[in-house]
Design a protein around this motif. Sequence first.
Motif, PDB file in Angstrom:
ATOM      1  N   ASP A  29     -80.080   0.151  19.760  1.00 47.81           N
ATOM      2  CA  ASP A  29     -79.475  -0.845  18.802  1.00 47.81           C
ATOM      3  C   ASP A  29     -78.463  -1.648  19.316  1.00 47.81           C
ATOM      4  OD1 ASP A  29     -80.873   0.380  16.815  1.00 47.81           O
ATOM      5  OD2 ASP A  29     -79.311   2.163  16.386  1.00 47.81           O
ATOM      6  N   GLN A  30     -77.763  -1.251  20.344  1.00 47.83           N
ATOM      7  CA  GLN A  30     -76.768  -2.021  20.920  1.00 47.83           C
ATOM      8  C   GLN A  30     -77.355  -3.186  21.604  1.00 47.83           C
ATOM      9  OE1 GLN A  30     -74.237   0.463  23.078  1.00 47.83           O
ATOM     10  NE2 GLN A  30     -72.851   1.014  21.347  1.00 47.83           N
ATOM     11  N   ILE A  31     -78.645  -3.104  22.414  1.00 52.17           N
ATOM     12  CA  ILE A  31     -79.266  -3.990  22.988  1.00 52.17           C
ATOM     13  C   ILE A  31     -79.711  -4.986  21.957  1.00 52.17           C
ATOM     14  CG2 ILE A  31     -81.564  -4.399  24.146  1.00 52.17           C
ATOM     15  CD1 ILE A  31     -80.858  -1.713  25.787  1.00 52.17           C
ATOM     16  N   ASP A  32     -80.174  -4.430  20.947  1.00 50.69           N
ATOM     17  CA  ASP A  32     -80.865  -5.111  19.860  1.00 50.69           C
ATOM     18  C   ASP A  32     -79.849  -6.249  19.272  1.00 50.69           C
ATOM     19  OD1 ASP A  32     -83.046  -6.119  18.298  1.00 50.69           O
ATOM     20  OD2 ASP A  32     -81.889  -5.084  16.534  1.00 50.69           O
ATOM     21  N   ARG A  33     -78.691  -5.615  19.080  1.00 45.34           N
ATOM     22  CA  ARG A  33     -77.465  -6.722  18.453  1.00 45.34           C
ATOM     23  C   ARG A  33     -77.017  -7.723  19.638  1.00 45.34           C
ATOM     24  NH1 ARG A  33     -74.967  -1.346  16.286  1.00 45.34           N
ATOM     25  NH2 ARG A  33     -75.946  -1.254  14.483  1.00 45.34           N
ATOM     26  N   LEU A  34     -76.953  -7.247  20.908  1.00 41.55           N
ATOM     27  CA  LEU A  34     -76.815  -8.256  22.074  1.00 41.55           C
ATOM     28  C   LEU A  34     -77.869  -9.384  21.821  1.00 41.55           C
ATOM     29  CD1 LEU A  34     -75.614  -5.793  24.888  1.00 41.55           C
ATOM     30  CD2 LEU A  34     -74.212  -7.562  23.623  1.00 41.55           C
ATOM     31  N   ILE A  35     -79.119  -8.965  21.839  1.00 44.94           N
ATOM     32  CA  ILE A  35     -80.291 -10.119  21.846  1.00 44.94           C
ATOM     33  C   ILE A  35     -79.919 -10.949  20.593  1.00 44.94           C
ATOM     34  CG2 ILE A  35     -82.450 -10.398  21.611  1.00 44.94           C
ATOM     35  CD1 ILE A  35     -82.665  -8.007  23.217  1.00 44.94           C
ATOM     36  N   ALA A  36     -79.810 -10.466  19.516  1.00 42.85           N
ATOM     37  CA  ALA A  36     -79.290 -11.271  18.241  1.00 42.85           C
ATOM     38  C   ALA A  36     -77.999 -12.126  18.525  1.00 42.85           C
ATOM     39  CB  ALA A  36     -79.084 -10.535  17.125  1.00 42.85           C
ATOM     40  N   VAL A  37     -77.116 -11.738  19.305  1.00 45.01           N
ATOM     41  CA  VAL A  37     -76.039 -12.555  19.411  1.00 45.01           C
ATOM     42  C   VAL A  37     -76.249 -13.870  20.377  1.00 45.01           C
ATOM     43  CG1 VAL A  37     -73.492 -12.461  20.430  1.00 45.01           C
ATOM     44  CG2 VAL A  37     -74.291 -10.891  18.860  1.00 45.01           C
ATOM     45  N   ALA A  38     -77.019 -13.335  21.624  1.00 40.50           N
ATOM     46  CA  ALA A  38     -77.588 -14.326  22.562  1.00 40.50           C
ATOM     47  C   ALA A  38     -78.130 -15.490  21.829  1.00 40.50           C
ATOM     48  CB  ALA A  38     -78.281 -13.701  23.423  1.00 40.50           C
ATOM     49  N   GLY A  39     -79.128 -15.099  20.851  1.00 43.87           N
ATOM     50  CA  GLY A  39     -80.243 -16.198  20.160  1.00 43.87           C
ATOM     51  C   GLY A  39     -79.378 -16.873  19.328  1.00 43.87           C
ATOM     52  N   ALA A  40     -78.427 -16.317  18.481  1.00 45.12           N
ATOM     53  CA  ALA A  40     -77.466 -17.180  17.616  1.00 45.12           C
ATOM     54  C   ALA A  40     -76.739 -18.080  18.510  1.00 45.12           C
ATOM     55  CB  ALA A  40     -76.539 -16.407  17.037  1.00 45.12           C
ATOM     56  N   GLY A  41     -76.146 -17.763  19.814  1.00 44.17           N
ATOM     57  CA  GLY A  41     -75.409 -18.639  20.557  1.00 44.17           C
ATOM     58  C   GLY A  41     -76.358 -19.701  21.397  1.00 44.17           C
ATOM     59  N   TYR A  42     -77.635 -19.291  21.732  1.00 46.58           N
ATOM     60  CA  TYR A  42     -78.336 -20.405  21.973  1.00 46.58           C
ATOM     61  C   TYR A  42     -78.726 -21.202  20.930  1.00 46.58           C
ATOM     62  CZ  TYR A  42     -82.296 -22.339  24.679  1.00 46.58           C
ATOM     63  OH  TYR A  42     -82.965 -23.256  25.382  1.00 46.58           O
ATOM     64  N   ALA A  43     -78.792 -20.841  19.730  1.00 47.97           N
ATOM     65  CA  ALA A  43     -79.085 -21.861  18.666  1.00 47.97           C
ATOM     66  C   ALA A  43     -78.017 -22.723  18.628  1.00 47.97           C
ATOM     67  CB  ALA A  43     -79.351 -21.140  17.239  1.00 47.97           C
ATOM     68  N   ILE A  44     -76.695 -22.177  18.617  1.00 48.49           N
ATOM     69  CA  ILE A  44     -75.387 -23.088  18.408  1.00 48.49           C
ATOM     70  C   ILE A  44     -75.357 -23.977  19.781  1.00 48.49           C
ATOM     71  CG2 ILE A  44     -73.158 -22.850  18.391  1.00 48.49           C
ATOM     72  CD1 ILE A  44     -73.377 -20.291  16.818  1.00 48.49           C
ATOM     73  N   TYR A  45     -75.652 -23.454  20.838  1.00 51.06           N
ATOM     74  CA  TYR A  45     -75.597 -24.648  21.926  1.00 51.06           C
ATOM     75  C   TYR A  45     -76.649 -25.716  21.831  1.00 51.06           C
ATOM     76  CZ  TYR A  45     -76.891 -25.805  26.639  1.00 51.06           C
ATOM     77  OH  TYR A  45     -76.861 -26.752  27.838  1.00 51.06           O
ATOM     78  N   GLY A  46     -77.961 -25.220  21.396  1.00 52.17           N
ATOM     79  CA  GLY A  46     -78.802 -26.614  21.357  1.00 52.17           C
ATOM     80  C   GLY A  46     -78.655 -27.443  20.471  1.00 52.17           C
ATOM     81  N   ARG A  47     -77.903 -27.046  19.240  1.00 52.00           N
ATOM     82  CA  ARG A  47     -77.504 -27.776  18.299  1.00 52.00           C
ATOM     83  C   ARG A  47     -76.293 -28.791  18.737  1.00 52.00           C
ATOM     84  NH1 ARG A  47     -80.054 -30.645  15.397  1.00 52.00           N
ATOM     85  NH2 ARG A  47     -78.915 -32.117  16.381  1.00 52.00           N
ATOM     86  N   VAL A  48     -75.432 -28.326  19.491  1.00 52.29           N
ATOM     87  CA  VAL A  48     -74.162 -29.000  20.117  1.00 52.29           C
ATOM     88  C   VAL A  48     -74.658 -30.054  21.123  1.00 52.29           C
ATOM     89  CG1 VAL A  48     -72.410 -28.983  21.556  1.00 52.29           C
ATOM     90  CG2 VAL A  48     -72.425 -27.098  19.388  1.00 52.29           C
ATOM     91  N   VAL A  49     -75.738 -29.785  21.944  1.00 51.13           N
ATOM     92  CA  VAL A  49     -76.183 -30.615  23.016  1.00 51.13           C
ATOM     93  C   VAL A  49     -77.160 -31.398  22.582  1.00 51.13           C
ATOM     94  CG1 VAL A  49     -75.467 -29.022  24.876  1.00 51.13           C
ATOM     95  CG2 VAL A  49     -77.691 -28.865  24.151  1.00 51.13           C
ATOM     96  N   ALA A  50     -77.878 -31.339  21.283  1.00 54.40           N
ATOM     97  CA  ALA A  50     -78.912 -32.206  20.856  1.00 54.40           C
ATOM     98  C   ALA A  50     -78.534 -33.632  20.809  1.00 54.40           C
ATOM     99  CB  ALA A  50     -79.230 -31.613  19.451  1.00 54.40           C
TER     100      ALA A  50
END
Length: 70
Positions: free
Chosen positions: A44-65
Amino acid sequence: MDLNTTKSLVTSKTFWGAAVAVGASVAGLAGFTVSAADQITLVDQIDRLIAVAGAGYAIYGRVVASRKIG
């Protein structure tokens, strides 16, 4: 559930469950004890970390777009 779509291996709970089970088995051989409840918590903790990483990557992608959406 649509079995025709794919997802990354690291987003698969089945993969992480198997990895944790193997890790727990190896830990058992080394003399450590890992309960089934601990294994479930770890997955469950690994699943949450992956979700946070995905959200962070989406935000990063929008910032550098370089282009606007829409």
